[in-house]
Design a protein around this motif. Sequence first.
Motif, PDB file in Angstrom:
ATOM      1  N   THR A  98    -118.698 -56.996  -6.782  1.00  0.00           N
ATOM      2  CA  THR A  98    -118.113 -57.531  -8.030  1.00  0.00           C
ATOM      3  C   THR A  98    -118.469 -56.750  -9.288  1.00  0.00           C
ATOM      4  O   THR A  98    -117.778 -56.876 -10.294  1.00  0.00           O
ATOM      5  CB  THR A  98    -118.570 -58.996  -8.230  1.00  0.00           C
ATOM      6  N   SER A  99    -119.554 -55.948  -9.258  1.00  0.00           N
ATOM      7  CA  SER A  99    -119.988 -55.288 -10.498  1.00  0.00           C
ATOM      8  C   SER A  99    -119.065 -54.120 -10.862  1.00  0.00           C
ATOM      9  O   SER A  99    -118.560 -53.411  -9.994  1.00  0.00           O
ATOM     10  CB  SER A  99    -121.419 -54.779 -10.354  1.00  0.00           C
ATOM     11  N   SER A 100    -118.883 -53.942 -12.173  1.00  0.00           N
ATOM     12  CA  SER A 100    -118.088 -52.777 -12.632  1.00  0.00           C
ATOM     13  C   SER A 100    -119.014 -51.766 -13.322  1.00  0.00           C
ATOM     14  O   SER A 100    -118.560 -50.780 -13.875  1.00  0.00           O
ATOM     15  CB  SER A 100    -117.002 -53.238 -13.608  1.00  0.00           C
ATOM     16  N   ASP A 101    -120.329 -52.046 -13.274  1.00  0.00           N
ATOM     17  CA  ASP A 101    -121.312 -51.168 -13.912  1.00  0.00           C
ATOM     18  C   ASP A 101    -121.782 -50.109 -12.898  1.00  0.00           C
ATOM     19  O   ASP A 101    -122.432 -50.445 -11.903  1.00  0.00           O
ATOM     20  CB  ASP A 101    -122.488 -52.021 -14.401  1.00  0.00           C
ATOM     21  N   PRO A 102    -121.472 -48.831 -13.107  1.00  0.00           N
ATOM     22  CA  PRO A 102    -121.845 -47.782 -12.136  1.00  0.00           C
ATOM     23  C   PRO A 102    -123.347 -47.734 -11.860  1.00  0.00           C
ATOM     24  O   PRO A 102    -123.771 -47.531 -10.720  1.00  0.00           O
ATOM     25  CB  PRO A 102    -121.371 -46.486 -12.808  1.00  0.00           C
ATOM     26  N   ARG A 103    -124.173 -47.933 -12.912  1.00  0.00           N
ATOM     27  CA  ARG A 103    -125.623 -47.901 -12.717  1.00  0.00           C
ATOM     28  C   ARG A 103    -126.062 -49.011 -11.752  1.00  0.00           C
ATOM     29  O   ARG A 103    -126.830 -48.780 -10.821  1.00  0.00           O
ATOM     30  CB  ARG A 103    -126.333 -48.031 -14.081  1.00  0.00           C
ATOM     31  N   ALA A 104    -125.556 -50.220 -11.968  1.00  0.00           N
ATOM     32  CA  ALA A 104    -125.911 -51.357 -11.096  1.00  0.00           C
ATOM     33  C   ALA A 104    -125.460 -51.091  -9.663  1.00  0.00           C
ATOM     34  O   ALA A 104    -126.185 -51.383  -8.697  1.00  0.00           O
ATOM     35  CB  ALA A 104    -125.282 -52.652 -11.623  1.00  0.00           C
TER      36      ALA A 104
ATOM     37  N   VAL B  57    -122.989 -43.201  -8.001  1.00  0.00           N
ATOM     38  CA  VAL B  57    -122.626 -44.272  -7.058  1.00  0.00           C
ATOM     39  C   VAL B  57    -122.341 -43.671  -5.677  1.00  0.00           C
ATOM     40  O   VAL B  57    -122.872 -44.139  -4.662  1.00  0.00           O
ATOM     41  CB  VAL B  57    -121.407 -45.084  -7.557  1.00  0.00           C
ATOM     42  N   THR B  58    -121.517 -42.605  -5.624  1.00  0.00           N
ATOM     43  CA  THR B  58    -121.144 -42.013  -4.315  1.00  0.00           C
ATOM     44  C   THR B  58    -122.370 -41.450  -3.589  1.00  0.00           C
ATOM     45  O   THR B  58    -122.517 -41.599  -2.382  1.00  0.00           O
ATOM     46  CB  THR B  58    -120.091 -40.900  -4.492  1.00  0.00           C
ATOM     47  N   LYS B  59    -123.289 -40.852  -4.357  1.00  0.00           N
ATOM     48  CA  LYS B  59    -124.493 -40.262  -3.775  1.00  0.00           C
ATOM     49  C   LYS B  59    -125.345 -41.338  -3.082  1.00  0.00           C
ATOM     50  O   LYS B  59    -125.798 -41.169  -1.949  1.00  0.00           O
ATOM     51  CB  LYS B  59    -125.269 -39.593  -4.914  1.00  0.00           C
TER      52      LYS B  59
END
Length: 451
Positions: free
Chosen positions: A380-386, A428-430
């Motif tokens: 559900t999160s849209s925050d890349p860091r999270a 995120v992908t890493k």
Amino acid sequence: MPMDQAELNSDQVLRRDIPWETYMTTKLITGTALQLLRRYDKKSENERAPLLENDGASYIRVFINILRDIQKEDTVEYVLALLDEMLTANPKRAKLFHDKSLEDEDIYEPFMRLLGKGSWFIQEKSSKILTLVVSARSNKNGSIANGEGSKKKGTSSDDVLKGLVDWLCIQLKKPSHPNRSIPSAVNCLATLLKEPVVRSAFVQADGVKLLVPLISPASTQQSIQLLYETCLCVWLLSYYEPAIEYLATSRALPRLLEVVKGSTKEKVVRLIVLTFKNLLAKGTFGAQMVDIGLPQVVQSLKAQAWSDEDLLDALNHLDEGLKDNIKKLSSFDKYKQEVLLGHLDWSPMHKDPNFWRENITRFEENDFQTLRVLLTILETSSDPRALAVACFDLSQFIQYHPAGRVIVTDLKAKERVMKLMNHENAEVTKNALLCIQRLFLGAKYASFLQV
């Protein structure tokens, strides 16, 4: 009960003409009672006020005697409507029932009897009048019978309070009226729970769990009033230790938080904040409040313009108390708090092998609650860091928990992480890739993989 009967209101009832003269002829009322009724009935509040000021107890005696001696439902409803109108115009008139000249009357008995029979109108008015009258007695320390010391002993206030609490709990559990039972019961409780003896009876009747579901966001004026009175009841109960134990094991805290986050009504916010303030130092409430994200909500509330000094003081007290609680939290509690709030960042514990080794079994608490919330963040999160941190933490769980791969697979995490391997953000992908490698290779072979 027929619906038209259930929807009866005071205006309709007070339009009736009651045959007082016939009642006197049949000796159901006295000549003196008839004279008093002629002066009082069908008159305006301005005309009635001086009558009650000068001889209020005599009118109360007449009304009590009618309720005791006349069974006809139309007349009973009419007298209850008159009494309700009298007390609504000036609640202090409830003290008239306790006038010394009425010591020989059992002022409670007619209303107690009517609570258990008759139309909804009769039950509702009886409960409201009883609540005001019993609350207006002067001596509230222990059991006192109305008329104690006189020849005739009446129903004791303790009997009234217990009977009332039982009736109110029944209305909360199995409402007699689809729309009116619950608001009426909560309205009475908001007055009665000021007394310690009532708090005790209410807890014994298992009433606390009946109130908690009523703590929910409100939109209409009617539902806002019900919410306010429910919160008033919970606040009053927050002063009573046995009730606090019930509140601790119910969903009261998350429900109060949900309401305070969305409410613009200062009187509702004030009661909830004062309740939190009362509970903060009790048992595990401080930790629970941190868990559900109250510190952030308090910060948000402090930023708003409130006029109530008590509310502002309570918010400052709550803010300080919650900060103290956060300081006392263990490293895992802090981690859990971060996850539950969805505020994931690269704080040192995420990459600290000692943190994972020492706390890995704590992820099993509450049926893997913290792990499940991590998976919800992935979805559900849209925050890349999270998202990046959640993927990394999931890979750490797989590495450090002996059954990590099996548990994560059972919770259907693979599909969620796979989707993130095509994310536009490189971080995120890493971390999604690292997580998938550990999931497929297992801890033994994937331990060399590092970010």
